[in-house]
Design a protein around this motif. Structure first.
Motif, PDB file in Angstrom:
ATOM      1  N   VAL A 160      -9.310  -3.371 -10.285  1.00 49.74           N
ATOM      2  CA  VAL A 160     -11.115  -1.844 -10.771  1.00 49.74           C
ATOM      3  C   VAL A 160     -10.518  -1.937 -11.938  1.00 49.74           C
ATOM      4  O   VAL A 160     -11.291  -1.940 -13.136  1.00 49.74           O
ATOM      5  CB  VAL A 160     -10.292   0.014  -9.728  1.00 49.74           C
ATOM      6  CG1 VAL A 160     -10.690   0.699 -10.854  1.00 49.74           C
ATOM      7  CG2 VAL A 160     -10.318  -0.360  -8.972  1.00 49.74           C
ATOM      8  N   PHE A 179     -14.509  -2.352 -14.234  1.00 50.49           N
ATOM      9  CA  PHE A 179     -14.874  -1.280 -15.117  1.00 50.49           C
ATOM     10  C   PHE A 179     -14.875  -1.432 -16.652  1.00 50.49           C
ATOM     11  O   PHE A 179     -13.700  -1.933 -16.942  1.00 50.49           O
ATOM     12  CB  PHE A 179     -14.807  -0.355 -14.594  1.00 50.49           C
ATOM     13  CG  PHE A 179     -14.868   0.502 -13.530  1.00 50.49           C
ATOM     14  CD1 PHE A 179     -17.020   0.374 -13.266  1.00 50.49           C
ATOM     15  CD2 PHE A 179     -14.494  -0.253 -12.136  1.00 50.49           C
ATOM     16  CE1 PHE A 179     -16.983   0.515 -11.848  1.00 50.49           C
ATOM     17  CE2 PHE A 179     -14.410   0.183 -10.914  1.00 50.49           C
ATOM     18  CZ  PHE A 179     -15.703   0.605 -10.254  1.00 50.49           C
ATOM     19  N   SER A 219     -21.564   0.683 -11.489  1.00 48.20           N
ATOM     20  CA  SER A 219     -20.996   2.096 -12.304  1.00 48.20           C
ATOM     21  C   SER A 219     -20.984   2.570 -10.941  1.00 48.20           C
ATOM     22  O   SER A 219     -21.858   2.726  -9.896  1.00 48.20           O
ATOM     23  CB  SER A 219     -21.762   2.368 -13.501  1.00 48.20           C
ATOM     24  OG  SER A 219     -22.033   1.509 -14.627  1.00 48.20           O
ATOM     25  N   LYS A 220     -19.821   3.908 -10.652  1.00 43.38           N
ATOM     26  CA  LYS A 220     -19.424   4.331  -9.358  1.00 43.38           C
ATOM     27  C   LYS A 220     -18.793   5.321 -10.080  1.00 43.38           C
ATOM     28  O   LYS A 220     -18.245   5.038 -11.276  1.00 43.38           O
ATOM     29  CB  LYS A 220     -18.236   3.675  -8.828  1.00 43.38           C
ATOM     30  CG  LYS A 220     -18.596   2.722  -8.045  1.00 43.38           C
ATOM     31  CD  LYS A 220     -20.121   2.520  -7.115  1.00 43.38           C
ATOM     32  CE  LYS A 220     -19.909   1.509  -6.039  1.00 43.38           C
ATOM     33  NZ  LYS A 220     -20.455  -0.190  -7.100  1.00 43.38           N
ATOM     34  N   LEU A 227     -16.709   4.000 -14.539  1.00 45.10           N
ATOM     35  CA  LEU A 227     -15.907   4.307 -13.382  1.00 45.10           C
ATOM     36  C   LEU A 227     -15.607   5.851 -13.487  1.00 45.10           C
ATOM     37  O   LEU A 227     -15.478   5.927 -14.809  1.00 45.10           O
ATOM     38  CB  LEU A 227     -15.276   3.403 -12.703  1.00 45.10           C
ATOM     39  CG  LEU A 227     -13.624   5.086 -11.678  1.00 45.10           C
ATOM     40  CD1 LEU A 227     -14.914   5.239 -10.120  1.00 45.10           C
ATOM     41  CD2 LEU A 227     -12.039   4.261 -11.337  1.00 45.10           C
ATOM     42  N   LYS A 287     -13.667   3.600 -18.448  1.00 44.24           N
ATOM     43  CA  LYS A 287     -13.333   4.752 -17.308  1.00 44.24           C
ATOM     44  C   LYS A 287     -12.870   5.880 -17.893  1.00 44.24           C
ATOM     45  O   LYS A 287     -12.228   6.106 -18.982  1.00 44.24           O
ATOM     46  CB  LYS A 287     -11.859   4.385 -16.669  1.00 44.24           C
ATOM     47  CG  LYS A 287     -11.553   2.933 -15.635  1.00 44.24           C
ATOM     48  CD  LYS A 287     -10.871   2.379 -14.848  1.00 44.24           C
ATOM     49  CE  LYS A 287      -9.976   2.375 -15.651  1.00 44.24           C
ATOM     50  NZ  LYS A 287      -8.512   3.357 -15.336  1.00 44.24           N
ATOM     51  N   ARG A 343     -20.449  -0.891 -17.629  1.00 42.44           N
ATOM     52  CA  ARG A 343     -19.910  -0.670 -15.866  1.00 42.44           C
ATOM     53  C   ARG A 343     -18.967   0.265 -16.123  1.00 42.44           C
ATOM     54  O   ARG A 343     -18.346  -0.218 -16.627  1.00 42.44           O
ATOM     55  CB  ARG A 343     -19.894  -2.568 -15.391  1.00 42.44           C
ATOM     56  CG  ARG A 343     -19.552  -1.710 -13.822  1.00 42.44           C
ATOM     57  CD  ARG A 343     -19.939  -3.299 -13.342  1.00 42.44           C
ATOM     58  NE  ARG A 343     -18.611  -3.973 -13.141  1.00 42.44           N
ATOM     59  CZ  ARG A 343     -19.247  -5.292 -13.351  1.00 42.44           C
ATOM     60  NH1 ARG A 343     -19.636  -5.600 -12.250  1.00 42.44           N
ATOM     61  NH2 ARG A 343     -18.137  -5.955 -13.923  1.00 42.44           N
ATOM     62  N   TYR A 364      -7.484   4.586  -9.476  1.00 44.08           N
ATOM     63  CA  TYR A 364      -7.934   4.439 -11.734  1.00 44.08           C
ATOM     64  C   TYR A 364      -7.542   3.470 -11.922  1.00 44.08           C
ATOM     65  O   TYR A 364      -7.978   2.739 -13.145  1.00 44.08           O
ATOM     66  CB  TYR A 364      -8.106   5.701 -11.520  1.00 44.08           C
ATOM     67  CG  TYR A 364      -8.276   5.815 -12.810  1.00 44.08           C
ATOM     68  CD1 TYR A 364      -9.751   7.031 -13.017  1.00 44.08           C
ATOM     69  CD2 TYR A 364      -7.684   6.314 -14.059  1.00 44.08           C
ATOM     70  CE1 TYR A 364      -9.874   6.399 -13.936  1.00 44.08           C
ATOM     71  CE2 TYR A 364      -8.303   6.498 -15.339  1.00 44.08           C
ATOM     72  CZ  TYR A 364      -8.969   6.733 -15.329  1.00 44.08           C
ATOM     73  OH  TYR A 364     -10.064   6.976 -16.690  1.00 44.08           O
ATOM     74  N   LEU A 411     -15.730   0.019  -4.192  1.00 48.83           N
ATOM     75  CA  LEU A 411     -15.869   0.383  -5.792  1.00 48.83           C
ATOM     76  C   LEU A 411     -16.644  -1.208  -6.536  1.00 48.83           C
ATOM     77  O   LEU A 411     -17.158  -0.956  -7.018  1.00 48.83           O
ATOM     78  CB  LEU A 411     -14.970   1.161  -6.113  1.00 48.83           C
ATOM     79  CG  LEU A 411     -14.161   2.314  -6.613  1.00 48.83           C
ATOM     80  CD1 LEU A 411     -12.962   2.448  -7.146  1.00 48.83           C
ATOM     81  CD2 LEU A 411     -15.241   3.154  -7.297  1.00 48.83           C
TER      82      LEU A 411
END
Length: 723
Positions: A224, A228, A308-309, A280, A231, A278, A219, A188
């Motif tokens: 993480v 980001f 971004s994922k 998730l 989310k 950005r 998450y 990630l």
């Protein structure tokens, strides 16, 4: 809509095979040539179409309605009967082509021929009687639809829905996933090697292995959280609806008025929320996805910032291949120790088993039955949480998990089966005849499916083994089969998948071993015999139910069959007239086959691995439907009968390690032969001069033979791929 939801009924694929059989040239020509009643055949087709329209509704309602389930079992039994009769008619058509009437003016010869056909004419009369009887039985079943409340494709959605997942997780209840979490977090936080602004990471694994839990851990990971800007978590399940998923994403970002907006308005709003940020996105529990739909969903998501994922969890590797930008992450099961920690957490107060030392040993054995699936471990722990009696725990240990009602893994697994396409349901449920931990090869399984009539050609150019290969790969991609850890060229079924197969197959498939004894039902069609050290085939003598068997599979064991079993098999073979598959692997005491084997007109697959045969009976020529003949390591076999050339449907012939000195000039008749294995036939010095007649040969193995030269016509083998 129902058909799209559940992938079609198990029986619909079965009926399609029957429709194809009735449309075949051999069947139609024979039916007309014998002046069989066309009206009867038309009525059968109409009745089967009526049944077909009820199947989706029936398959959904059987989940909660026992009467519908029993109706489906009766229907399946009747369809098996119809298939046997239609196959018998097709066989007679094939025989009439191969054994034409004598071209002669000699009256005596004609009289002899007609008298020899007298039993045949009686069979025609019996066929008509059977056809009428089957038609009546099917019509009776159709008439029950109103009482059962069955309609044409009006079924409700399956009642096996999983509770939608959320992003919250109790990290204190997760064990053995630290390395997995680190691997996903690293993916990630890394830049895409190909410079893409949006990376997609699939997490793939079988039902209950912990894909959702791992995603929840990632998450909520602190690194993480910092990385980001935005989310969001969306539980997809069932249908991959672009509009619904887009709305769910926007709702997660706080929008309250998106239900009435058009797709265009939704895209514009999502683009605005993601622009330059950005993000998730987790798409949990994706069952299916078409590339076109996925491409539309991605359109506004691509406006997010670099890095971004998207995480996608799925049981289906083909879904992962459609969505991913990196290789999928295959999630494995937990170790026994980690499973025990999880079990202890949920089965005992404060997660401590020390106050109940008598239960720990039993509990660890129960945990091992779960084979690394945390959902199964957690479900069993919850079931035993209120029980502290040793006998109660031992009862669970001895039980089949599929007999337990309150265990959450079972509805989840059954839902996985429910979503299988119809043609895969038959193939998967058939695998219930294999014992737990049985290792099988892809090619072996495909040949068995082909012999059983499970494979449906969508176009005439596709080979049956190619169709079967696609079916097999699909079941692997959906996590129903797993690659063996001990033999990479083999595959196995997880114990719970094996249990699922047995559950959905019901009485139609049966594994006979010392543990369950002989409990064949009249509906049993597919049987495997796992012979223990003191087993004996005499237990089958006089068993009425064996006459309906389509499969008799002797599963390879280290014990040799004794002389008494050899005699028992000679007595048993004449009763198995409906067999499609006969495997007598390691049947080493048999030195000859009885002529009654020629009566197995339905037989497609014959495995005589390591038999002590010196030759085959000439009557083998009457097995016109035979597709696979395995004589591997029949060390005493020195010759084949010339009549083997009559096996026009033979596709696979394995003579590995036999003592064959010379092949008869039979090959001109084997126009469909695709594989010929002659490896280690050390006495073989020459091939037939007309080898070039094997125009469909794909694979010829002549390693470790003593061949001196190759026939001149080898250049005619234009389809040869492996030599």
């Amino acid at each position: 809509m129902a058909g799209a939801l559940v992938g079609g009924s198990f029986l619909s694929a079965f009926l399609q095979v029957l429709f194809d059989r009735m449309a075949s040239r051999e069947f139609v020509d024979f039916f007309k040539g014998q002046k069989l009643n066309d009206e009867l055949l038309m009525k059968l087709k109409i009745t089967m179409r009526s049944i077909n329209r009820l199947l989706d509704d029936a398959e959904e309602k059987q989940i909660t309605n026992r009467d519908v389930q029993m109706w489906l079992d009766d229907l399946k039994d009747a369809v098996y009967e119809a298939d046997d009769l239609l196959d018998e008619i097709a066989y007679e058509g094939l025989r009439s082509e191969i054994e034409p009437a004598p071209q002669t003016n000699n009256i005596a010869m004609w009289r002899n021929f007609l008298s020899s056909r007298s039993p045949f004419n009686k069979r025609i009369v019996k066929m008509k009687e059977k056809l009428n009887k089957i038609l009546g039985r099917l019509n009776d079943l159709v008439e029950q639809k109103d009482v059962l409340g069955l309609g044409e494709n009006i079924g409700e959605k399956p009642s096996l829905h999983k509770t939608p997942t959320t992003s919250l997780v109790d990290e204190s209840g997760v064990f053995g996933r630290n390395n997995d979490q680190k691997a996903i977090v690293k993916m990630l936080l890394s830049d895409d090697a190909h410079g893409r602004s949006l990376g997609v990471i699939p997490i793939v694994g079988m039902c209950g292995v912990g894909k959702t839990t791992l995603s929840q851990l990632v998450y909520n990971n602190s690194r993480v959280q910092e990385w980001f800007d935005l989310k969001t978590w969306v539980c997809v399940s069932e249908e991959f609806g672009v509009c619904k998923i887009t709305k769910d994403i926007i709702k997660e970002f706080g929008s309250k008025y998106c239900d009435t907006k058009t797709q265009n308005q939704l895209h514009l709003e999502l683009k605005e929320k993601l622009m330059g940020k950005r993000f998730l996105l987790v798409l949990d529990d994706v069952w299916n996805a078409k590339y076109d739909d996925w491409d539309i969903l991605l359109t506004p998501l691509k406006f997010g910032a670099q890095g971004s994922k998207i995480i996608v969890t799925t049981q289906n590797e083909r879904v992962a291949s459609v969505l991913s930008t990196v290789p999928p992450y295959h999630l494995k099961g937990l170790t026994d120790d980690d499973c025990w920690c999880l079990f202890e957490k949920h089965a005992f107060d404060d997660g401590d088993s020390s106050a109940h030392p008598g239960l720990e040993g039993i509990g660890r054995k129960i945990v091992r039955k779960c084979k690394g699936l945390p959902l199964a471990v957690k479900s069993l722990a919850g079931l035993l949480r209120s029980k502290r009696d040793v006998e109660e725990w031992e009862k669970i240990l001895r039980s089949n998990l599929w007999d337990l009602q309150n265990i959450n893994i079972l509805p989840a697994l059954r839902l996985s089966y429910h979503y299988l396409p119809a043609h895969l349901k038959r193939c998967f449920s058939y695998c219930s005849i294999f014992p737990k931990d049985y290792e099988f090869r892809k090619e072996e399984m495909v040949r068995l499916w082909m012999a059983e009539g499970f494979l449906i050609q969508l176009n005439g150019n596709q080979k049956m083994k190619e169709v079967g290969g696609e079916y097999f790969n699909d079941l692997v991609s959906r996590s129903f089969f797993q690659q063996s850890s001990s033999h990479p060229s083999c595959f196995v079924m997880h114990d719970l998948m094996n249990g699922l197969a047995k559950f959905v197959a019901g009485e139609f498939c049966y594994t006979l071993d010392d543990a369950n004894g002989l409990k064949l039902a009249k509906k049993t069609r597919h049987l495997s015999y796992v012979r223990a050290k003191h087993g004996n085939l005499k237990k089958f003598e006089g068993t009425y139910e064996t006459q309906f068997l389509r499969t008799f599979l002797l599963v390879e064991q280290s014990w040799e069959l004794d002389h008494n079993e050899s005699e028992a098999m000679h007595d048993l073979l004449p009763t198995l007239k409906r067999l499609r598959v006969l495997s007598l692997s390691q049947y080493s005491y048999v030195q000859e086959l009885p002529d009654s084997i020629g009566n197995l007109k339905h037989l497609r697959y014959l495995n005589l691995f390591q038999a002590s045969l010196k030759n085959l009976p000439r009557i083998i020529h009457a097995m016109y439907n035979l597709q696979t003949l395995i004589l591997r390591e029949c060390n005493d076999l020195v010759e084949l009968p010339d009549s083997i050339g009559n096996l026009k449907h033979l596709q696979y012939l394995d003579l590995f390690g036999t003592s064959i000195r010379k092949l008869p000039n039979f090959v001109i008749g084997l126009c469909h032969l695709e594989t010929l294995i002659l490896c280690q036939c050390k006495d073989l010095t020459e091939l037939p001069t007309n080898m070039g007649s094997l125009i469909n040969l794909h694979h010829l193995d002549i390693r470790e033979t003593n061949l001196q030269e190759m026939p001149l016509q080898m250049g005619n083998l234009k389809y040869l791929r492996i030599l």
